[in-house]
Design a protein around this motif. Structure first.
Motif, PDB file in Angstrom:
ATOM      1  N   ASN A   1      70.699 145.216   4.583  1.00 23.98           N
ATOM      2  CA  ASN A   1      70.180 144.316   6.084  1.00 23.98           C
ATOM      3  C   ASN A   1      69.788 144.915   6.324  1.00 23.98           C
ATOM      4  O   ASN A   1      70.111 147.013   6.714  1.00 23.98           O
TER       5      ASN A   1
ATOM      6  N   ILE B   1      74.750 152.614   8.567  1.00 25.36           N
ATOM      7  CA  ILE B   1      75.845 153.410   7.834  1.00 25.36           C
ATOM      8  C   ILE B   1      75.111 154.988   7.080  1.00 25.36           C
ATOM      9  O   ILE B   1      75.093 156.331   7.405  1.00 25.36           O
TER      10      ILE B   1
ATOM     11  N   GLU C   1      78.258 137.997   6.542  1.00 18.90           N
ATOM     12  CA  GLU C   1      78.729 139.068   5.431  1.00 18.90           C
ATOM     13  C   GLU C   1      79.638 139.214   4.596  1.00 18.90           C
ATOM     14  O   GLU C   1      81.010 138.743   4.682  1.00 18.90           O
TER      15      GLU C   1
ATOM     16  N   TYR D   1      81.430 143.621  -2.112  1.00 18.57           N
ATOM     17  CA  TYR D   1      79.575 143.854  -1.389  1.00 18.57           C
ATOM     18  C   TYR D   1      79.606 144.845  -2.963  1.00 18.57           C
ATOM     19  O   TYR D   1      80.086 145.197  -3.920  1.00 18.57           O
TER      20      TYR D   1
ATOM     21  N   LYS E   1      81.249 152.227  12.552  1.00 18.69           N
ATOM     22  CA  LYS E   1      81.279 151.685  10.793  1.00 18.69           C
ATOM     23  C   LYS E   1      81.631 152.346   9.813  1.00 18.69           C
ATOM     24  O   LYS E   1      81.972 152.106   9.053  1.00 18.69           O
ATOM     25  N   ASP E   2      81.694 153.555  10.294  1.00 22.69           N
ATOM     26  CA  ASP E   2      82.616 154.601   8.740  1.00 22.69           C
ATOM     27  C   ASP E   2      83.101 156.141  10.096  1.00 22.69           C
ATOM     28  O   ASP E   2      83.017 155.592  10.796  1.00 22.69           O
TER      29      ASP E   2
ATOM     30  N   LEU F   1      80.693 145.157   4.738  1.00 24.33           N
ATOM     31  CA  LEU F   1      81.303 146.367   4.310  1.00 24.33           C
ATOM     32  C   LEU F   1      80.909 147.574   5.645  1.00 24.33           C
ATOM     33  O   LEU F   1      81.590 148.343   5.844  1.00 24.33           O
ATOM     34  N   GLU F   2      80.399 146.545   6.442  1.00 27.58           N
ATOM     35  CA  GLU F   2      79.909 147.637   8.113  1.00 27.58           C
ATOM     36  C   GLU F   2      80.752 147.456   9.303  1.00 27.58           C
ATOM     37  O   GLU F   2      80.544 147.969  10.416  1.00 27.58           O
TER      38      GLU F   2
END
Lengths: 205, 536
Positions: free
Chosen positions: A2, A8, B10, B16, B110-111, B519-520
């Motif tokens: 996306n 990330i 999402e 994923y 996000k991570d 995922l994010e």
């Protein structure tokens, strides 16, 4: 994949990378810190033996190696300036000089160690078994601390070599050079530890 | 904020599809949530093995004399039990599993800051585990020194010490890497508006923990390295025959290993600080006091290592100092207990499984903490040193503290992690059996220690028989409880009811995203305006 705002995989934070490196350097200092504690405890317990044993070490070789490391610290710092001036060639030359100096340090170290070993001074040798306990400890610490330091030199060389490869591939450039800065920081750490090892083993006799 | 607005858009992190497929999609994933689960699964396997070793030891102790194993086997069992539980489960446990999974989500990121380093630290963990456990199968027999590797026995014993010590050394790097990662993540990646004093308490606890990991682990690293050099190259750091001092080993070891018990307990306290306000439907009482006491524990924890060595012949001044500092470090822990209890005061409590785990935690943690005071006082310590009392205290505080918080955390965050809800009544039954068994197992050991039964012996005199039977039966009961709990959790991952985004009506950021998260984590990074526990 996306395409929303910051993905990330594209996350980049130079300040964060440097913070991480500094904390890592802290842990390295503490790693040596344990050995420095052992050194100071045993020096305090065996002052005379440490004095006698330190006389065995070659101050000239130690001084040469100190100068080599200080100069190499300067060249790696200069390479970081060079990349900011977009001078790729100079960056690579300065990094190459740093690697050569590191190699010279290791060659020196090789001669120093092999000299000691040929005199029968190494952990578990017959000569040392007859020496006093303090001398035994001194040389044990000498081999452990300079050995661990030499290992760090090798790791630092590999790190700088890898960054050189990135510079060649243009992945490290004037606006994206944090990994070069980090390799420089690591190299300064290696230098800094030697600045402490040198007087402790070679100069205070 | 509490509705999961992005639930449909999402795909979840579990489904994923990345570059790799199958197993590789997990073991090469840099997603912090998958890495958290990798740690969880690795630890589940190791924990089961180590718990069964513990059970075998309790069965050995059910009667005096040789019951099911000889002395040497018993020695290697408690060594392996200790190494596995301490270095592979309790020290990395909460940060590696729940820290990895929830730290980024709870601070709105996000991570983590260094996702690749994060994956590397799991790999180092696995490599370290293999090296440490290989000691069991190669060489001259399994190590028998206990997890503390005390000199001079650790280089005199003929058993296979080298892999065990090297493994523990390697595991230190994994710990350091995680610590650095979390510190930088917390400094750099908090969502806009999340000031330090708006950060939830679990991230705060992880922050304190990470600093200890970073600042203490290198010391034990170099100490273990010295043991390796001592064994391989005859450098006599700790061998009196070669000029060294075995007491120095104890100092260096505990300079790390005492702060390490705060690596174990701080994140546990963080978990409890999350669970209690959620189910009390109330802002946590004294948020700032909990933050300050977290940092105080991390700091004072460095200066109390000497209380492991009261009988080693330190000077009187050193003894008094270490003893008084040990009492000081109990103060911030007590502050937290009072805060948690005060949070419950006049709250409209929703009694659910995670909350029950938190309550049980409070009980066992207090028993563990108060028995720690008994050990921290000099005169009683001399009497109780190296007895079963120490083992009981240690298991109440470490298994009771970290272990209960771990199970509390998994029951609390399970719906978020797997998107399924477990069977609540089985979870409660499991907890009841486990908690009963736990107390029957460890309480008699306080008594045994008081009456003089030493630790780490496979045999005892007849006077100790009665309490030992009770204790061993407690172990069986506790393991049955564990089996129910784990079976329920494993089964529910497949057959459980789908979970909603916020099953517990929690207020922290992880409850605003879908269960399981994408995922994010966040499609749009949230802006934080309110206090993390914004109940009115």
């Amino acid at each position: 994949m996306n395409d929303h705002q910051v993905h990330i995989d594209e996350h980049r934070d130079d300040e964060g990378a440097k913070t991480g490196m500094w904390i890592f350097i802290f842990t390295e200092l503490l790693l040596f810190g344990g050995l420095f504690i052992a050194y100071s405890v045993y020096r305090y317990l065996n002052p005379l033996a440490f004095h006698l044993a330190a006389e065995e070490l070659d101050t000239t070789l130690g001084t040469i190696n100190t100068v080599i490391l200080l100069v190499s610290s300067m060249t790696i710092a200069m390479s970081i300036s060079a990349i900011q001036y977009k001078n790729k060639k100079l960056t690579l030359i300065l990094m190459g000089v740093t690697l050569l100096l590191a190699l010279a340090f290791m060659v020196n170290k090789y001669f120093e160690w092999s000299g000691k070993i040929s005199h029968g001074i190494y952990p578990g040798s017959m000569t040392l078994q007859e020496a006093s306990r303090g001398e035994l400890l001194f040389f044990g610490l000498y081999y452990a601390m300079t050995g661990l330091h030499a290992l760090h030199i090798v790791i630092g060389m590999a790190f700088i070599g890898y960054v050189m490869h990135l510079v060649v591939k243009n992945e490290v450039q004037h606006d994206n050079f944090v990994i070069l800065e980090n390799s420089g920081l690591y190299w300064h750490l290696v230098d800094l530890i030697w600045i402490f090892l040198f007087p402790l083993f070679y100069l205070i006799t | 904020m509490s509705e999961a607005v992005n639930q449909h858009t999402e795909v979840s992190y579990l489904e994923y599809k990345g570059r790799f497929k199958g197993l590789f999609a997990w073991i090469f994933s840099t997603d912090h949530k998958r890495i958290g689960l990798l740690y969880l699964y690795s630890m589940l396997v190791l924990f089961s093995v180590a718990a069964l070793l513990g059970l075998a030891m309790k069965i050995e102790l059910i009667a005096p004399g040789k019951t099911i194993m000889d002395a040497q086997t018993y020695n290697s069992f408690f060594t392996l039990h200790g190494i596995t539980m301490i270095f592979l489960i309790v020290v990395p446990g909460l940060p590696a599993v729940f820290g990895n999974f929830f730290l980024p989500i709870m601070i709105g990121a996000k991570d983590v800051a260094f996702p690749k380093l994060n994956l590397l630290s799991w790999w180092i963990y696995i490599i370290g585990a293999f090296i440490a456990l290989s000691a069991q199968f190669i060489g001259d027999g399994p190590p028998d020194t206990g997890w503390t590797f005390y000199a001079p026995y650790s280089f005199r014993t003929g058993t296979n010490m080298l892999p065990a010590v090297t493994g523990a050394f390697v595991l230190g790097f994994s710990s350091i890497a995680t610590g650095i990662n979390f510190i930088v993540t917390i400094h750099r990646m908090r969502a806009p508006g999340m000031t330090w004093m708006k950060m939830p308490l679990f991230p705060w606890a992880l922050y304190g923990t990470s600093w200890i990991q970073v600042l203490a682990t290198p010391i034990v690293g170099v100490t273990l390295l010295m043991i390796v050099l001592e064994r391989t190259m005859q450098i006599g750091f700790f061998d009196p025959a070669l000029g060294g001092d075995p007491i120095l080993y104890q100092h260096l070891f505990w300079i790390y290993s005492h702060p390490a018990v705060y690596i174990m307990i701080l994140p546990a306290m963080g978990v409890i600080s999350e669970i209690i306000p959620t189910f009390a439907r109330k802002t946590i009482f004294g948020y700032k006091a909990i933050v300050v006491s977290t940092l105080a524990i991390a700091f004072v924890g460095y200066f109390v290592w000497g209380h492991h060595m009261f009988t080693s012949g330190m000077s009187g001044t050193a003894l008094y100092t270490f003893s008084i500092l040990t009492f000081f470090v109990a103060i911030p822990s007590a502050i937290k207990i009072f805060n948690w209890v005060a949070t419950l005061h006049k709250a409209s409590i929703d009694i659910q499984t995670p909350f029950l785990w938190a309550l049980c935690f409070l009980f066992v943690f207090m028993v563990g903490g108060l028995s720690g005071m008994v050990l921290g006082a000099l005169s009683t310590n001399v009497h109780l040193h190296d007895t079963a009392f120490v083992v009981a205290h240690f298991h109440f505080i470490v298994f009771g503290g970290t272990g209960y918080a771990f199970f509390g955390a998994i029951h609390y965050w399970y719906p978020k992690m797997f998107g399924k809800m477990y069977d609540k009544s089985w979870a409660n039954i499991g907890l009841a059996i486990f908690f009963t068994g736990f107390n029957i197992l460890y309480l008699p050991m306080f008594y045994l220690g008081m009456t003089g039964m030493p630790r780490r012996y496979y045999d005892y005199v007849d006077e100790f028989h009665g309490p030992n039977i009770v204790s061993s039966l407690g172990a069986l009961l506790m393991i049955s409880g564990l089996i129910i709990i784990i079976t329920n959790l494993v089964r529910s991952a497949k057959h459980g009811e789908p979970a909603v985004a916020d099953p517990w009506k929690g207020k922290t950021l992880e409850w605003t995203v879908a269960s399981p998260p994408s995922l994010e984590n966040f499609e749009e990074i949230p802006t934080v305006t309110k206090h993390p526990y914004g109940y009115e």
